[in-house]
Design an enzyme around this catalytic site. Structure first.
Site, short mmCIF file in Angstrom:
data_model
loop_
_atom_site.label_atom_id
_atom_site.label_comp_id
_atom_site.label_asym_id
_atom_site.label_seq_id
_atom_site.Cartn_x
_atom_site.Cartn_y
_atom_site.Cartn_z
N ARG A 84 13.75 -8.94 -0.85
CA ARG A 84 13.56 -7.75 -0.62
C ARG A 84 12.27 -7.60 0.21
NH1 ARG A 84 9.84 -4.47 -1.25
NH2 ARG A 84 9.96 -4.73 -3.60
N GLY A 124 -0.13 -6.21 8.90
CA GLY A 124 -1.54 -6.71 8.29
C GLY A 124 -2.35 -5.33 8.00
N THR A 126 -4.16 -4.50 4.79
CA THR A 126 -4.96 -4.55 3.47
C THR A 126 -6.24 -5.78 3.98
OG1 THR A 126 -3.37 -4.13 2.12
CG2 THR A 126 -5.21 -5.19 1.16
N TRP A 156 -3.58 -10.33 1.11
CA TRP A 156 -2.27 -10.10 0.41
C TRP A 156 -1.16 -9.60 1.61
CZ3 TRP A 156 -1.57 -11.25 -4.13
CH2 TRP A 156 -2.58 -11.54 -5.11
N ARG A 268 24.31 -11.35 -28.53
CA ARG A 268 23.45 -11.40 -29.81
C ARG A 268 23.78 -10.50 -30.97
NH1 ARG A 268 19.83 -15.36 -31.39
NH2 ARG A 268 18.11 -14.31 -32.59
N GLN A 279 20.80 1.59 -32.37
CA GLN A 279 20.35 2.75 -31.85
C GLN A 279 19.22 2.82 -30.97
OE1 GLN A 279 20.09 6.18 -34.40
NE2 GLN A 279 22.64 6.59 -34.26
N ALA A 340 12.46 -13.20 -28.48
CA ALA A 340 11.78 -14.24 -28.01
C ALA A 340 12.39 -15.04 -26.89
CB ALA A 340 11.50 -15.20 -29.24
N GLU A 363 1.97 -0.94 -1.24
CA GLU A 363 2.31 0.45 -0.76
C GLU A 363 2.05 1.33 -1.35
OE1 GLU A 363 5.34 -0.19 1.73
OE2 GLU A 363 5.67 -2.14 1.81
N ARG A 381 -2.50 19.22 -0.09
CA ARG A 381 -2.15 18.13 0.77
C ARG A 381 -0.84 18.93 1.47
NH1 ARG A 381 -1.88 12.06 1.16
NH2 ARG A 381 -0.29 11.94 2.74
C1 LIG Z 1 2.52 -9.15 -3.64
C2 LIG Z 1 1.79 -8.23 -2.81
C3 LIG Z 1 2.21 -8.08 -1.49
C4 LIG Z 1 1.40 -7.24 -0.53
N1 LIG Z 1 1.90 -7.22 0.67
C5 LIG Z 1 0.94 -6.62 1.66
C6 LIG Z 1 1.31 -6.56 3.01
O1 LIG Z 1 2.30 -7.20 3.38
N2 LIG Z 1 0.50 -5.98 3.86
C7 LIG Z 1 -0.54 -5.48 3.36
O2 LIG Z 1 -1.14 -4.66 4.27
N3 LIG Z 1 -1.09 -5.22 2.03
C8 LIG Z 1 -0.15 -5.89 1.31
N4 LIG Z 1 -0.58 -6.00 -0.03
C9 LIG Z 1 -1.72 -5.11 -0.43
C10 LIG Z 1 -1.30 -3.83 -1.26
O3 LIG Z 1 -1.08 -2.99 -0.40
C11 LIG Z 1 -2.72 -3.42 -1.94
O4 LIG Z 1 -2.79 -4.53 -3.01
C12 LIG Z 1 -2.70 -1.92 -2.30
O5 LIG Z 1 -2.69 -1.09 -1.37
C13 LIG Z 1 -3.87 -1.55 -3.58
O6 LIG Z 1 -5.13 -2.17 -2.89
P1 LIG Z 1 -6.20 -2.83 -3.71
O7 LIG Z 1 -5.34 -4.17 -4.21
O8 LIG Z 1 -7.23 -3.24 -2.71
O9 LIG Z 1 -6.45 -2.27 -4.92
P2 LIG Z 1 -7.93 -0.92 -5.01
O10 LIG Z 1 -7.54 -0.03 -3.66
O11 LIG Z 1 -8.99 -1.52 -4.66
O12 LIG Z 1 -7.65 -0.45 -6.02
C14 LIG Z 1 -7.74 -0.83 -7.75
C15 LIG Z 1 -7.32 0.04 -8.81
O13 LIG Z 1 -8.12 1.46 -8.57
C16 LIG Z 1 -7.30 2.45 -8.37
N5 LIG Z 1 -7.68 3.58 -7.51
C17 LIG Z 1 -7.99 3.28 -6.08
N6 LIG Z 1 -8.49 4.32 -5.69
C18 LIG Z 1 -8.26 5.49 -6.37
C19 LIG Z 1 -8.20 6.82 -6.40
N7 LIG Z 1 -8.57 7.48 -5.47
N8 LIG Z 1 -7.84 7.60 -7.29
C20 LIG Z 1 -7.39 7.01 -8.66
N9 LIG Z 1 -7.52 5.37 -8.67
C21 LIG Z 1 -7.63 4.88 -7.74
C22 LIG Z 1 -5.98 1.80 -7.85
O14 LIG Z 1 -4.72 2.60 -8.24
C23 LIG Z 1 -5.98 0.60 -8.64
O15 LIG Z 1 -5.62 0.74 -10.05
C24 LIG Z 1 0.36 -6.44 -0.99
C25 LIG Z 1 -0.24 -6.64 -2.47
C26 LIG Z 1 0.66 -7.40 -3.26
C27 LIG Z 1 -0.04 -7.50 -4.56
#
Ligand SMILES: Cc1cc2nc3c(=O)[nH]c(=O)nc-3n(C[C@H](O)[C@H](O)[C@H](O)COP(=O)(O)OP(=O)(O)OC[C@H]3O[C@@H](n4cnc5c(N)ncnc54)[C@H](O)[C@@H]3O)c2cc1C
Length: 397
Positions: A84, A124, A126, A156, A268, A279, A340, A363, A381
């Site tokens: 997916r 791309g 991130t 990522w 089970r 329940q 388990a 996302e 917003r």
């Molecule tokens: C399996 C996987 C596949 C992916 N595929 C893609 C891809 O194809 N293309 C792509 O571009 N990216 C991809 N990503 C990246 C993904 O989109 C990012 O990981 C995501 O946007 C979060 O960014 P970060 O990991 O840098 O976390 P950060 O932005 O650093 O956030 C860290 C924490 O702080 C919290 N936080 C951040 N800002 C705020 C705020 N303003 N208020 C409250 N809380 C906040 C976040 O919710 C999180 O809990 C992928 C990630 C994974 C795990």
């Protein structure tokens, strides 16, 4: 409002379900254990026409409506999140973005082979220092004659080693903050491009995720999507489509949790009766069913808005947030119901729990969607109309 699937949509659901039952289910445990992304299965998904289901036939797709894409995602994730995710990035984030923002030359060169499943697209955005905070990205694209010179790193990125084409976001003018970001179509074969898969992931181990590197990659000016400075807007619009597919996939994840849990509830016995008759176990099953039905309605509402050519950022964000949270909880409960045995890979539910975490992060994290929803309600917003929208369905010939 019509909640009935058309005959074509019912056939599509059956086709994907049969495919998942025969081509994914028998192998997925092994692929997950070996962290193997099976590109042959991706090719079979392409051959079935599932990579361009909601792309107009004049651009090589099947010309079905946007909710048909949701059906494909739901059924694929019932098998595994990896496939997916592939459709999410290829169709949702890349091809639909080309459909929305590309000129006719870009559509002919990149969208048509992608919609036919001959080429694979990815997205791309991130970077190591820029996830939720997109404007912190560091990649740059400097104009040099008829080309841009692209430098930087992405992390990522789903399908990093598999995709042929990438939508890549980079600053063309850092002074302008997010108004200085632009979007480029980059081909894997361009000199200076390389990729590397990430090892040791919690879930989606049967998928391909990793880094992209751009070392003086020369990208022709014809590969600029939209205008210089449109990149942030394009990325956010792309996420409206990617998030839609993630939300739909989460419904499939809940279906898989329900199937496994219902079987186990009948199998089970404790204290002289099937565990399904206790329940507190019933409560977990009921919550899964409620999560599935509510999530699906939110997804279909967002899909219907897309069909009508209307903005759906708010509705898609709500669907993505809620469906992914429900799926994560459903997977947690599915492990709980299995006791388990759920804690070992003898049953698939431990994979569901590991897989259900990434969609709560990618996302738009749970926190970002929570803030978005509050900001809409509080009036902080508002969505402006976009200069380019997805075409309404039914598509014009
Ligand atoms: C399996 C996987 C596949 C992916 N595929 C893609 C891809 O194809 N293309 C792509 O571009 N990216 C991809 N990503 C990246 C993904 O989109 C990012 O990981 C995501 O946007 C979060 O960014 P970060 O990991 O840098 O976390 P950060 O932005 O650093 O956030 C860290 C924490 O702080 C919290 N936080 C951040 N800002 C705020 C705020 N303003 N208020 C409250 N809380 C906040 C976040 O919710 C999180 O809990 C992928 C990630 C994974 C795990």
């Amino acid at each position: 409002m019509n909640f009935e699937l058309s005959e074509e949509q019912q056939m599509l659901r059956k086709t994907v379900r049969d495919f998942v039952d025969h081509e994914i289910m028998p192998h997925i445990g092994e692929w997950d254990a070996k962290s193997h992304f099976d590109t042959d299965t991706l090719k079979k998904i392409s051959k079935l026409g599932l990579m361009g289901v909601c792309i107009p036939s004049k651009y090589g797709g099947s010309g079905m409506d946007y909710n048909s894409l949701a059906i494909v995602c739901e059924e694929l994730e019932r098998g595994d999140t990896a496939f997916r995710t592939a459709v999410s990035v290829h169709t949702g984030l890349n091809s639909m973005t080309l459909l929305q923002w590309g000129n006719e030359d870009q559509k002919a060169k990149y969208l048509v082979p992608q919609a036919k499943g001959e080429k694979v697209g990815a997205f791309g955005l991130t970077e190591p220092g820029a996830g939720s905070d997109v404007a912190s990205l560091q990649s740059t694209a400097k104009r040099d004659g008829d080309d841009y010179i692209l430098n930087g790193q992405k992390t990522w990125i789903s399908l990093c080693d598999t995709a042929d084409h990438f939508l890549v976001f980079a600053y063309t003018d850092k002074e302008k903050s997010h108004h200085g970001i632009s979007c480029f179509i980059v081909e894997r074969t361009m000199q200076g491009f390389s990729s590397k898969a990430t090892k040791g992931k919690l879930g989606i181990r049967a998928g391909n995720t990793g880094e992209l590197f751009f070392d003086d990659v020369r990208v022709p000016k014809e590969n600029l999507l939209g205008k210089e400075g449109d990149g942030f807007k394009i990325a956010m619009a792309a996420l409206d489509n990617g998030r839609f597919t993630v939300a739909a996939g989460a419904c499939g994840q809940i279906m898989a949790c329900l199937e496994a849990s219902v079987d186990y509830c009948h199998e089970r016995k404790t204290f002289g009766k099937e565990i399904g008759k206790h329940q507190l176990v019933k409560q977990m099953i009921a919550n899964m069913e409620a999560g599935l039905q509510m999530s699906r309605l939110l997804v279909w509402k967002a899909g219907e808005l897309k069909n009508k050519g209307k903005r759906n950022t708010r509705e898609t964000s709500l669907a993505k947030w809620q469906a992914c949270d429900f799926a994560n909880k459903a997977a947690d409960d599915a492990v709980q119901i299995h006791g388990a045995y759920g804690y070992s890979n003898e049953y698939p539910v431990e994979r569901y729990l590991r897989n259900s975490k990434a969609p709560v992060i990618y996302e738009g994290t749970r926190e970002i969607h929570t803030i978005m929803q509050a900001d809409y309600v509080l009036g902080y917003r508002k969505d402006k109309s976009l200069d380019q929208m997805l075409p309404e369905w039914p598509f014009e010939d």
